[in-house]
Design an enzyme around this catalytic site. Structure first.
Site, PDB file in Angstrom:
ATOM      1  N   SER A   1       0.840  -1.193   0.000  1.00 19.89           N
ATOM      2  CA  SER A   1       0.000   0.000   0.000  1.00 19.89           C
ATOM      3  C   SER A   1       0.885   1.255   0.000  1.00 19.89           C
ATOM      4  CB  SER A   1      -0.945  -0.056   1.202  1.00 19.89           C
ATOM      5  OG  SER A   1      -1.927   0.943   1.138  1.00 19.89           O
TER       6      SER A   1
ATOM      7  N   ASP B   1      -8.898  -3.888  -6.378  1.00 24.80           N
ATOM      8  CA  ASP B   1      -8.470  -3.223  -5.142  1.00 24.80           C
ATOM      9  C   ASP B   1      -9.099  -1.832  -5.080  1.00 24.80           C
ATOM     10  OD1 ASP B   1      -7.065  -1.989  -3.040  1.00 24.80           O
ATOM     11  OD2 ASP B   1      -5.219  -3.055  -3.516  1.00 24.80           O
TER      12      ASP B   1
ATOM     13  N   HIS C   1      -7.028  -5.854  -0.445  1.00 27.49           N
ATOM     14  CA  HIS C   1      -5.966  -4.845  -0.502  1.00 27.49           C
ATOM     15  C   HIS C   1      -4.684  -5.420   0.084  1.00 27.49           C
ATOM     16  CE1 HIS C   1      -3.992  -1.011  -0.510  1.00 27.49           C
ATOM     17  NE2 HIS C   1      -3.936  -0.948   0.807  1.00 27.49           N
TER      18      HIS C   1
END
Length: 549
Positions: free
Chosen positions: A236, A459, A488
């Site tokens: 991320s 996502d 995610h």
């Protein structure tokens, strides 16, 4: 936020073993005590070199982890000290907490340290060494020391604070998808107060909490670990830190995995990335409702996505009139349901909680959605770091009229997350610290060893377009896509195909072969079928534990 695929598994493990998110230059005028904006990049580059040499000489003294880390004896901890301001490497230094488990295999097969950044901004990866106990990581942990750390500002690493923990909201809150003018004025006031709190409680140091310094800190950590080159896994927001590192220190990259990538385009950091995220969440919210509708026999929330949405709105309305347990209002409900956009393992739990509530039992919903009544001394730290980094990283619109226009338009087609996301980031409109200009993340052919990018096609937190953009910017990078899936962060998760690419790359450096791209140019790409959808869980069989998000 942290990668659910790995974080959820490690959290479950932790709870069974221990009790219990080109150079930059400041946009504001220089001060007499700091280099000018023209000289700052050169000074910071020199400072990073000096700090890395010092860290290599000092190393890290690992020992028993502090009780606050809640880690078992198999994990050891230490501290690396990094400059608060890289333009002044001889000035104040701040401590970063580091954790480690040594490679379990023979010394002849050891490949060095694998450092993990879980994202956020505002998340710590000190739990990462626990991955050595997971089957999916056994071969990797045999070859690598697994190293986690708390980035600057997080936890015990010179923590950032924006409000007294006692001031956090613990009671029910609203979550209007069509906010009134009165409510907007209230949120503007709260955003201003929060930004002022960050400046007041963190002081002059606040300006030094940003992504470029996070990348420099990674270089100091590499040196302190005694590694000639860095092997890195970023998830991320951690992919943005990795992209910055690859741009600034390409000669120091050994292997790099970037999981659930942020779009690093300078003009998208961070205002436009957040708008794109809100739009993507609408699609993922629809995926969840479609799945619930498929299992109407279990949950009784409706046989179509539209009917499930109606059931959800009924719960929202009832909570607005009478909060569950006196603590769960529409705001807490919405916060819990946002988790469905991050991790489909939460789908059965959230659906079961909605179903039980409508049948007269609010207990599951309260258990999943109520804020902690005893948040502890670090309450709010994650949000404070998130805010400081994102606000410091780039220019933001400073007129609420721009936010109002953009989010009102977006909410017409994507109401689920849009305004919640806007309120989260609104302190950046009233930020007091100097802004950075985002680095142009980019490397030329042959500059880096191949980088491995992992992405789920649906996502919501980091939309798939970001993975394609990052691959274009890091020449020679390979992209592995989990098709028709949206969790995610996919590294170490339930998809054996994805994990096979991850393991092969970390152990051998091999990446997928070339395929022909849309412009008839070779690109390194591979795809994996989606992992299985979660099984519906009846109210009688529902899990007693909730995966962390």
């Amino acid at each position: 936020m942290p990668s659910p695929a790995l974080y959820g598994a490690l959290t479950a493990l932790l709870f069974t073993t221990v009790p219990l998110s080109p150079s930059l230059s400041p946009s504001s005028p220089s001060t007499p005590s700091s280099p000018s904006s023209f000289d700052a990049p050169q000074a910071e580059a020199r400072g990073t070199v000096l700090a890395a040499r010092r860290a290599a000489a000092e190393g890290i003294d690992f020992g028993v982890c502090p009780a606050a880390e809640k880690l078992p004896p198999s994990v050891v901890c230490g501290t690396v000290r990094v400059p608060l301001d890289y333009a002044d490497p001889g000035g104040d230094r701040i401590p970063l907490t580091v954790s480690r488990v040594r490679a379990s295999g023979p010394a002849t097969g050891r490949q060095g340290a694998l450092v993990f950044n879980p994202g956020g901004p505002g998340a710590s990866s000190t739990y990462f060494p626990l991955a050595a106990e997971l089957p999916e990581w056994r071969r990797i942990s045999a070859a690598y020391d697994l190293v986690g750390y708390a980035p600057r500002g997080v936890g015990r690493s010179a923590p950032v604070s924006c409000q007294d923990p006692a001031d956090r909201v613990t009671g029910p809150t609203p979550a209007p998808t069509l906010p009134s003018e009165v409510y907007k004025r209230e949120r503007i006031a709260r955003a201003k107060a929060y930004a002022e709190g960050c400046a007041r409680r963190t002081g002059a140091a606040l300006r030094h909490y940003h992504s470029l310094n996070n990348a420099r800190d990674l270089e100091i950590l590499r040196a302190a670990l005694g590694e000639p080159r860095l092997t890195y896994l970023g998830a991320s927001y951690g992919t943005y830190v990795g992209g910055l590192y690859a741009t600034l220190f390409p000669h120091r990259v050994r292997r790099m995995v970037l999981d659930a990538p942020v779009d690093p385009t300078p003009g998208r950091i961070w205002y436009h990335n957040n708008l794109a995220q809100s739009e993507a969440f609408e699609r993922r919210w629809a995926d969840f409702r479609t799945w619930v509708a498929k299992h109407d026999a279990v949950y009784g929330l409706g046989g179509t996505a539209r009917e499930v949405a109606a059931s959800y709105e009924r719960v929202r309305a009832e909570l607005a009139a009478r909060p569950a347990g006196g603590r769960v209002g529409p705001g807490q409900l919405h916060g819990a349901m946002l988790g469905t956009g991050y991790d489909d393992r939460l789908w059965p739990l959230r659906a079961a909680a909605l179903s039980a509530y409508l049948k007269g039992d609010p207990a599951p919903l309260v258990a999943q959605a109520a804020p902690s009544q005893d948040p502890g001394p670090d309450a709010g730290n994650g949000r404070a770091v998130y805010t400081a980094v994102e606000c410091n990283d780039a220019p933001w619109p400073e007129e609420f009229a721009v936010w109002d226009r953009d989010n009102t338009r977006l909410a017409e087609r994507a109401p689920f997350e849009t305004w919640d996301n806007a309120w989260m980031n609104l302190p950046c409109a009233y930020w007091k610290a100097p802004r950075q200009r985002p680095l142009d993340v980019r490397t030329g052919p042959g500059v880096l060893p191949p980088v491995l990018i992992l992405a789920a096609e649906r996502d919501a937190a980091t939309p798939y377009a970001g993975a394609l953009e990052l691959q274009r910017r890091l020449a020679g990078a390979a992209l592995v896509t989990e098709r028709d899936a949206g969790t995610h962060g996919v590294a170490g998760g339930p998809n054996t195909c994805v994990n096979g690419h991850l393991e092969r790359y970390l152990l051998t450096g091999a990446v997928p072969g070339d395929v022909t791209g849309p412009e008839m140019t070779p690109v390194r790409r591979a795809s994996c079928a989606p992992h299985p959808e979660p099984d519906p869980v009846s109210l009688e069989r529902r899990a007693t534990k909730t995966p962390a998000v």
